[in-house]
Scaffold this motif. Structure first.
Motif, short mmCIF file in Angstrom:
data_model
loop_
_atom_site.label_atom_id
_atom_site.label_comp_id
_atom_site.label_asym_id
_atom_site.label_seq_id
_atom_site.Cartn_x
_atom_site.Cartn_y
_atom_site.Cartn_z
N ALA A 83 0.83 -1.20 0.00
CA ALA A 83 0.00 0.00 0.00
C ALA A 83 0.87 1.26 0.00
N GLY A 84 1.92 1.26 0.83
CA GLY A 84 2.83 2.41 0.85
C GLY A 84 3.56 2.58 -0.46
N TYR A 85 3.93 1.45 -1.08
CA TYR A 85 4.58 1.50 -2.39
C TYR A 85 3.66 2.16 -3.41
N ARG A 86 2.41 1.71 -3.47
CA ARG A 86 1.48 2.25 -4.47
C ARG A 86 1.16 3.72 -4.23
N ARG A 87 1.17 4.13 -2.96
CA ARG A 87 0.93 5.55 -2.66
C ARG A 87 2.06 6.43 -3.17
N SER A 88 3.23 5.85 -3.41
CA SER A 88 4.39 6.60 -3.88
C SER A 88 4.50 6.61 -5.40
N VAL A 89 3.50 6.04 -6.06
CA VAL A 89 3.48 5.96 -7.53
C VAL A 89 2.30 6.76 -8.07
N PHE A 90 2.53 7.51 -9.15
CA PHE A 90 1.41 8.09 -9.90
C PHE A 90 1.25 7.27 -11.17
#
Length: 226
Positions: A83-90
């Protein structure tokens, strides 16, 4: 006085570190086989012809697909904090209907809540550069494909995400908007990370079958990978 030799410049850490990545859609041939790569800060070109797997690779790097191997983004490991990984991606599909009822300013406001480093002033400049003023009161469903793409590009380039993934961003753009996009990418190419590792910088990975004219590139990835 003793001669002082110049100190070697420290190399900033990669924003995205890929190790032994292996991926295939169920029932389909292997798309990515044991691939390792470091994506540095700046703009990198994911180069490949139509059908070479550009969109699929972007979806995998966005952390939206099950995979074998390791993805680490600005120190966040996909396996332990997806989840943290995906929050750091646009990563957005311009044809996604989830925002269809919203106007461009409403889309921007929604995204500002998701990305703490969102630069609202930069976004407004891009909306102006893309000549979107006449369309700001219209819902996305009323916009042409090219105009929708401009809205998402303005948002993507302003979000401040550690990793921004753009899929054929010039598709459907007029010449002035294409030039504005290349100028924005060129500006982002000059945001390196800090050698201490405390600041990884921003990485923008652009999947495109055509060159990114005038954009200094931090790297090139050629497809297919296997």
């Amino acid at each position: 006085m003793p001669l002082r030799l110049p100190t070697a410049l420290a190399v900033p850490p990669p924003v995205l570190q890929v190790r032994d990545l292996h991926f295939a859609y169920s029932g389909s041939p292997v798309l990515i086989r044991n691939w390792s790569h470091s994506v540095p800060a700046g703009v990198s070109w994911l180069r490949g012809d139509t059908g070479s797997g550009k969109t699929s690779l972007l979806a995998v790097l966005a952390g939206t697909q099950p995979l074998t191997g390791s993805l680490s983004l600005a120190g966040i490991d996909w396996a332990t904090d997806a989840a943290g990984y995906r929050r750091s991606v646009f990563w957005r599909n311009p044809t996604d209907a989830a925002f269809d009822a919203l106007t461009p300013p409403q889309v921007i406001a929604a995204l500002e809540a998701d990305y703490p480093l969102f630069d609202a002033a930069a976004c407004q400049r891009l909306l102006q550069a893309f000549a979107l003023a006449p369309h700001l009161a219209k819902p996305l469903y009323a916009l042409s494909t090219g105009t929708r793409r401009k809205v998402w590009l303005a948002a993507a380039l302003s979000a401040g995400a550690a990793l921004t993934l753009l899929d054929e961003p010039t598709a459907g753009l007029d010449a002035p908007s294409t030039l504005a996009l290349m100028q924005a990418l060129a500006a982002l190419s000059h945001q390196p990370g800090h050698p201490s590792g405390h600041f990884f910088g921003r990485a923008v990975l652009v999947a495109s079958g055509t060159p990114l004219d005038g954009v200094p590139l931090a790297g090139v990835i050629d497809l297919p990978l296997s």
